[in-house]
Design an enzyme around this catalytic site. Structure first.
Site, PDB file in Angstrom:
ATOM      1  N   ARG A 155       3.727  -0.176  -4.885  1.00  0.00           N
ATOM      2  CA  ARG A 155       3.506  -0.738  -3.549  1.00  0.00           C
ATOM      3  C   ARG A 155       2.195  -1.512  -3.444  1.00  0.00           C
ATOM      4  O   ARG A 155       1.922  -2.166  -2.438  1.00  0.00           O
ATOM      5  CB  ARG A 155       3.488   0.389  -2.506  1.00  0.00           C
ATOM      6  CG  ARG A 155       4.735   1.222  -2.482  1.00  0.00           C
ATOM      7  CD  ARG A 155       4.609   2.312  -1.462  1.00  0.00           C
ATOM      8  NE  ARG A 155       4.524   1.766  -0.127  1.00  0.00           N
ATOM      9  CZ  ARG A 155       5.563   1.440   0.622  1.00  0.00           C
ATOM     10  NH1 ARG A 155       6.780   1.632   0.154  1.00  0.00           N
ATOM     11  NH2 ARG A 155       5.414   0.951   1.819  1.00  0.00           N
ATOM     12  N   TRP A 166      -2.788  -2.771  -1.695  1.00  0.00           N
ATOM     13  CA  TRP A 166      -2.510  -4.183  -1.947  1.00  0.00           C
ATOM     14  C   TRP A 166      -3.250  -4.918  -0.840  1.00  0.00           C
ATOM     15  O   TRP A 166      -2.871  -4.864   0.327  1.00  0.00           O
ATOM     16  CB  TRP A 166      -1.005  -4.448  -1.874  1.00  0.00           C
ATOM     17  CG  TRP A 166      -0.632  -5.845  -2.280  1.00  0.00           C
ATOM     18  CD1 TRP A 166      -0.399  -6.312  -3.540  1.00  0.00           C
ATOM     19  CD2 TRP A 166      -0.423  -6.966  -1.404  1.00  0.00           C
ATOM     20  NE1 TRP A 166      -0.067  -7.641  -3.513  1.00  0.00           N
ATOM     21  CE2 TRP A 166      -0.078  -8.073  -2.214  1.00  0.00           C
ATOM     22  CE3 TRP A 166      -0.503  -7.154  -0.021  1.00  0.00           C
ATOM     23  CZ2 TRP A 166       0.193  -9.330  -1.698  1.00  0.00           C
ATOM     24  CZ3 TRP A 166      -0.236  -8.415   0.492  1.00  0.00           C
ATOM     25  CH2 TRP A 166       0.111  -9.485  -0.344  1.00  0.00           C
ATOM     26  N   GLU A 207      17.141 -17.412  -9.116  1.00  0.00           N
ATOM     27  CA  GLU A 207      16.708 -16.065  -9.472  1.00  0.00           C
ATOM     28  C   GLU A 207      16.096 -16.038 -10.886  1.00  0.00           C
ATOM     29  O   GLU A 207      15.079 -15.382 -11.117  1.00  0.00           O
ATOM     30  CB  GLU A 207      17.896 -15.096  -9.363  1.00  0.00           C
ATOM     31  CG  GLU A 207      17.618 -13.665  -9.782  1.00  0.00           C
ATOM     32  CD  GLU A 207      16.501 -12.974  -8.992  1.00  0.00           C
ATOM     33  OE1 GLU A 207      16.008 -13.534  -8.002  1.00  0.00           O
ATOM     34  OE2 GLU A 207      16.116 -11.858  -9.396  1.00  0.00           O
ATOM     35  N   CYS A 259       0.820  -1.207   0.000  1.00  0.00           N
ATOM     36  CA  CYS A 259       0.000   0.000   0.000  1.00  0.00           C
ATOM     37  C   CYS A 259       0.862   1.268   0.000  1.00  0.00           C
ATOM     38  O   CYS A 259       1.921   1.314   0.605  1.00  0.00           O
ATOM     39  CB  CYS A 259      -0.946   0.077   1.190  1.00  0.00           C
ATOM     40  SG  CYS A 259      -1.997  -1.356   1.331  1.00  0.00           S
ATOM     41  N   ASN A 278      -1.239   1.815   5.866  1.00  0.00           N
ATOM     42  CA  ASN A 278      -0.375   0.787   5.295  1.00  0.00           C
ATOM     43  C   ASN A 278       0.145  -0.030   6.470  1.00  0.00           C
ATOM     44  O   ASN A 278       0.682   0.537   7.419  1.00  0.00           O
ATOM     45  CB  ASN A 278       0.784   1.464   4.548  1.00  0.00           C
ATOM     46  CG  ASN A 278       1.864   0.479   4.158  1.00  0.00           C
ATOM     47  OD1 ASN A 278       1.585  -0.685   3.879  1.00  0.00           O
ATOM     48  ND2 ASN A 278       3.098   0.937   4.129  1.00  0.00           N
ATOM     49  N   GLY A 279      -0.033  -1.364   6.414  1.00  0.00           N
ATOM     50  CA  GLY A 279       0.412  -2.220   7.511  1.00  0.00           C
ATOM     51  C   GLY A 279      -0.709  -3.158   7.910  1.00  0.00           C
ATOM     52  O   GLY A 279      -1.668  -3.351   7.153  1.00  0.00           O
ATOM     53  N   LYS A 315      12.310 -14.752 -11.595  1.00  0.00           N
ATOM     54  CA  LYS A 315      12.043 -13.654 -12.541  1.00  0.00           C
ATOM     55  C   LYS A 315      10.972 -14.094 -13.533  1.00  0.00           C
ATOM     56  O   LYS A 315      10.027 -13.364 -13.804  1.00  0.00           O
ATOM     57  CB  LYS A 315      13.300 -13.285 -13.348  1.00  0.00           C
ATOM     58  CG  LYS A 315      14.296 -12.361 -12.783  1.00  0.00           C
ATOM     59  CD  LYS A 315      13.906 -10.936 -12.591  1.00  0.00           C
ATOM     60  CE  LYS A 315      13.142 -10.710 -11.341  1.00  0.00           C
ATOM     61  NZ  LYS A 315      13.803 -10.739 -10.065  1.00  0.00           N
ATOM     62  N   GLU A 363       7.341 -14.686 -11.844  1.00  0.00           N
ATOM     63  CA  GLU A 363       6.628 -13.538 -11.271  1.00  0.00           C
ATOM     64  C   GLU A 363       6.069 -12.606 -12.330  1.00  0.00           C
ATOM     65  O   GLU A 363       5.024 -11.999 -12.123  1.00  0.00           O
ATOM     66  CB  GLU A 363       7.460 -12.787 -10.228  1.00  0.00           C
ATOM     67  CG  GLU A 363       8.613 -11.981 -10.741  1.00  0.00           C
ATOM     68  CD  GLU A 363       9.354 -11.236  -9.630  1.00  0.00           C
ATOM     69  OE1 GLU A 363       8.730 -10.759  -8.686  1.00  0.00           O
ATOM     70  OE2 GLU A 363      10.595 -11.131  -9.731  1.00  0.00           O
ATOM     71  N   LYS A 388       5.740  -4.261  -4.591  1.00  0.00           N
ATOM     72  CA  LYS A 388       7.190  -4.096  -4.542  1.00  0.00           C
ATOM     73  C   LYS A 388       7.737  -4.311  -3.133  1.00  0.00           C
ATOM     74  O   LYS A 388       8.754  -4.947  -2.932  1.00  0.00           O
ATOM     75  CB  LYS A 388       7.537  -2.691  -5.027  1.00  0.00           C
ATOM     76  CG  LYS A 388       9.009  -2.382  -5.048  1.00  0.00           C
ATOM     77  CD  LYS A 388       9.676  -3.105  -6.178  1.00  0.00           C
ATOM     78  CE  LYS A 388      11.173  -2.822  -6.240  1.00  0.00           C
ATOM     79  NZ  LYS A 388      11.844  -3.834  -7.066  1.00  0.00           N
ATOM     80  N   HIS A 444      15.798 -36.943  -8.617  1.00  0.00           N
ATOM     81  CA  HIS A 444      15.179 -37.477  -7.393  1.00  0.00           C
ATOM     82  C   HIS A 444      13.691 -37.163  -7.355  1.00  0.00           C
ATOM     83  O   HIS A 444      13.104 -37.047  -6.283  1.00  0.00           O
ATOM     84  CB  HIS A 444      15.906 -36.937  -6.161  1.00  0.00           C
ATOM     85  CG  HIS A 444      17.327 -37.393  -6.106  1.00  0.00           C
ATOM     86  ND1 HIS A 444      17.690 -38.673  -5.752  1.00  0.00           N
ATOM     87  CD2 HIS A 444      18.479 -36.761  -6.435  1.00  0.00           C
ATOM     88  CE1 HIS A 444      19.005 -38.808  -5.833  1.00  0.00           C
ATOM     89  NE2 HIS A 444      19.504 -37.656  -6.259  1.00  0.00           N
TER      90      HIS A 444
HETATM   91  O1  M6R Z   1      12.801  -5.156  -0.619  1.00  0.00           O
HETATM   92  P1  M6R Z   1      13.352  -6.532  -0.419  1.00  0.00           P
HETATM   93  O2  M6R Z   1      14.639  -6.725  -1.158  1.00  0.00           O
HETATM   94  O3  M6R Z   1      13.492  -6.910   1.014  1.00  0.00           O
HETATM   95  O4  M6R Z   1      12.300  -7.494  -1.085  1.00  0.00           O
HETATM   96  C1  M6R Z   1      12.439  -8.879  -1.029  1.00  0.00           C
HETATM   97  C2  M6R Z   1      11.526  -9.561  -2.014  1.00  0.00           C
HETATM   98  O5  M6R Z   1      10.200  -9.226  -1.762  1.00  0.00           O
HETATM   99  C3  M6R Z   1      11.878  -9.180  -3.458  1.00  0.00           C
HETATM  100  O6  M6R Z   1      13.195  -9.485  -3.762  1.00  0.00           O
HETATM  101  C4  M6R Z   1      10.942  -9.923  -4.445  1.00  0.00           C
HETATM  102  O7  M6R Z   1      11.193 -11.281  -4.410  1.00  0.00           O
HETATM  103  C5  M6R Z   1      11.129  -9.352  -5.854  1.00  0.00           C
HETATM  104  N1  M6R Z   1       9.881  -8.906  -6.350  1.00  0.00           N
HETATM  105  C6  M6R Z   1      11.599 -10.315  -6.843  1.00  0.00           C
HETATM  106  O8  M6R Z   1      11.763  -9.734  -8.098  1.00  0.00           O
END
Ligand code: M6R
Length: 608
Positions: A27, A75, A481, A2, A101-102, A485, A488, A603, A504
């Site tokens: 956010r 969000w 990673e 948010c 937010n929270g 990527k 997501e 984010k 396995h």
């Molecule tokens: O702000 P942060 O680096 O702590 O965030 C951690 C994850 O939420 C963040 O890396 C998330 O996995 C990304 N969206 C991946 O692209």
């Protein structure tokens, strides 16, 4: 999650709120709303969906008169994303409006009590409880009501509040969720993050936990949870305003991928002085470094993946045992930490709830904590014993790219420094590694230039159902990673496996034509991974390999090969990830998806 914005000043508030919210949509973006005092009462407008729906509904805010207001982009956590649950929320007689937010953890208990006292709730949110509780405690003094609410609610909050009885004041309150105040020429603002106010000011106050900000058009005052006035110093924000704009690129993700040569240099160069690694902010004596017994790297998502790479690099170079933990696991597993332990928390936002909680847990256990953080002044940066900033600048796309590659550089530098001090790395070997590090920006540039080929290849996989990523050692970390990527932003199911683990169980999922991406950059493991490539190809997989430029032999085994330039074996992640980022990006573009704001994500994950 948010984003919050508030404004009081000479301008019409609603367009300012919309503009600020547009910088915070990363956010959360499932619904949005604004509350503006129009001279008689607080008007509210809410819309399910992206901010542009609210923007259209209010004609860019022009249909909402008034020079004071609060706005929110959501969000959803409590209650489905719809107009009723969208913020702001009113109290009973619509004289108080709140954005939040929270998470208010004890909201059900409070809701029950307030319901028993005759309050009627319109939404399923935890936030509405705050509005009603303010109403309950408000007897003419907003600060008194706010501090009472702060004592009653449990959990995390950044709140923006307006009262129709105090139509010239915006109230800002925070605990464990970020909130800043911007002091501008023709009014003052609150926001969840700096980009929302940069158009109007560079003078910013960071509200700390359990503090209250009170803004009028010309004044800003701060109070603590006991209602006592406190002094705060404004900070000057140095960022380039364009850093938070798309700058001609179709998507933030594309822009941010292309910024990597610069952000890697910016993170690296200030820490290399006269050919030596200098990490002043580490503040550890050689004696302290030598006496370290263990390192824990704790993070979430992509930041966790940099930690997995970090484990291989620290253990390989400095021979210090490293444990890597997901922050959400670490905080509840009773980690064994003591004074000989360094806990490194990696986080782009510096606000991730689980990472912040893990940091606090580590501090409680007596470990030394180091934050590798991108957002200056964020909670993790402030609370860690030491902070090493990644100078990646604002990252807006939900899928991280430039912050990830900057984090890798920070970890390499630390590992090299520790290895040197502990006598595991000679000056000559270190000098040669520094040379390799300095070559990385130009090498990334070269890989980015190859985007056309990758786009063509990606177009063949937009209909893929499953994709697998395999690798060994650091290549496994890269695979993690690469896989995240892809899933997501393309919504294609994908999994990363340590290549030796595939048989396995998972190999049963390989069918004719399944794409398997093999990362093969660790020379001593080439043969082993190539055997795994043969195994999946035998079962019908199509194999794309990412490997070092001298490993042309692989063409005999893989179907499609992407080469990365030569670098030190510990640094291959910084290069191999570039084609994987591009691949994911172009699959998402090919599918016509919202690359920068993938569904269900935000984010900054500021809730547990
Ligand atoms: O702000 P942060 O680096 O702590 O965030 C951690 C994850 O939420 C963040 O890396 C998330 O996995 C990304 N969206 C991946 O692209």
């Amino acid at each position: 999650m948010c984003g919050i914005v508030g404004y009081v000043g000479k301008r019409q508030a609603a367009p300012v709120l919309l503009d600020g919210l547009s910088k915070l949509e990363y956010r959360g973006y499932d619904s949005a709303g604004m509350a503006v005092y129009d001279g008689k009462k607080i008007q509210m407008q809410k819309a399910t969906g992206r901010l542009k729906v609210l923007d259209e509904q209010t004609h860019g805010g022009r249909t909402m008169p008034g020079t004071i207001g609060i706005g929110h982009t959501r969000w959803a956590t409590h209650g489905a994303p719809n107009d009723l649950n969208a913020h702001p929320h009113y109290n009973q007689d619509e004289t108080i409006a709140v954005v939040h937010n929270g998470i208010i953890e004890n909201y059900l208990k409070l809701k029950k009590k307030l319901t028993a006292k005759g309050y009627t709730f319109r939404s399923d949110t935890d936030t509405e409880v705050v509005a009603m509780l303010l109403d309950y405690y408000y007897k003419g003094d907003p600060i008194e009501a706010i501090t009472k609410v702060m004592h009653r609610v449990e959990g995390s909050y950044a709140l923006g509040i307006i009262f129709s009885a105090h139509p010239d004041l915006v109230y800002a309150v925070r605990k464990d969720s970020p909130l800043i105040v911007g002091k501008a020429e023709d009014g003052n603002l609150i926001a969840s993050d700096v980009p929302a106010v940069l158009k109007y000011t560079r003078e910013v106050y960071f509200i700390q936990n359990e503090e209250i900000g009170v803004l009028s058009e010309s004044q800003i005052r701060f109070y603590n949870i006991d209602g006592e006035e406190i002094e705060k110093e404004a900070k000057q924000i140095e960022w380039d305003i364009n850093a938070a704009e798309k700058g001609g690129y179709e998507h933030f993700m594309l822009k941010e991928m292309n910024e990597q040569p610069k952000t890697v240099s910016d993170t690296l160069n200030p820490r290399i002085k006269d050919g030596k690694i200098v990490i002043e902010e580490l503040g550890m004596s050689d004696e302290e470094i030598r006496s370290l017994r263990k390192i824990h790297i704790v993070a979430c998502g992509s930041a966790y993946h940099t930690g997995v790479t970090g484990k291989y690099v620290f253990e390989g170079l400095a021979r210090i045992p490293v444990e890597v933990d997901l922050a959400s696991e670490f905080r509840y597993r009773g980690p064994i930490l003591d004074e000989g332990t360094l806990v490194i928390i990696v986080s782009q936002s510096g606000e991730t709830a689980d990472s912040l909680a893990a940091l606090r847990e580590a501090k409680k256990c007596g470990a030394l904590t180091l934050g590798i953080v991108n957002v200056v002044g964020s909670s993790i940066a402030r609370e860690a014993d030491r902070v090493m900033y990644t100078w990646a600048g604002p990252e807006i796309a939900v899928a991280t790219t430039k912050a990830y590659t900057a984090q890798l550089i920070a970890l390499y530098l630390l590992a090299m420094k520790f290895a040197l001090v502990r006598g595991r790395l000679s000056d000559e070997a270190c000098a040669s590694m520094i040379k390799d590090l300095k070559a990385i920006p130009a090498q990334i540039q070269m890989l980015l230039a190859n985007k056309g080929d990758i786009q063509r290849f990606a177009n063949r996989y937009i209909a893929a159902k499953d994709v697998f990523f395999i690798g060994r050692g650091i290549d496994y970390a890269i695979s993690l990673e690469g896989s995240l990527k892809l899933k997501e932003i393309s919504y294609i199911h994908s999994e990363a496996y340590a290549a030796g683990e595939l048989k396995h169980g998972t190999i049963s999922l390989i069918e004719e034509g399944t794409l398997v991406t093999a990362v093969v950059t660790q020379e001593e493991l080439y043969k082993k991974t190539i055997s795994n490539i043969v195994e999946v190809r035998t079962r019908g997989a199509f194999v794309m390999a990412v490997t070092n430029e001298d490993n042309t032999e692989i063409e005999k085994t893989a179907d499609y090969v992407i080469y990365i330039p030569k670098t030190n074996k510990y640094f291959t992640n910084s290069l191999a990830i570039i084609p994987l980022q591009l691949f994911s990006y172009y699959v998402s573009v090919g599918k016509g998806l919202d690359v920068d704001k993938p569904r269900n994500l935000a984010k900054s994950v500021t809730v547990e």
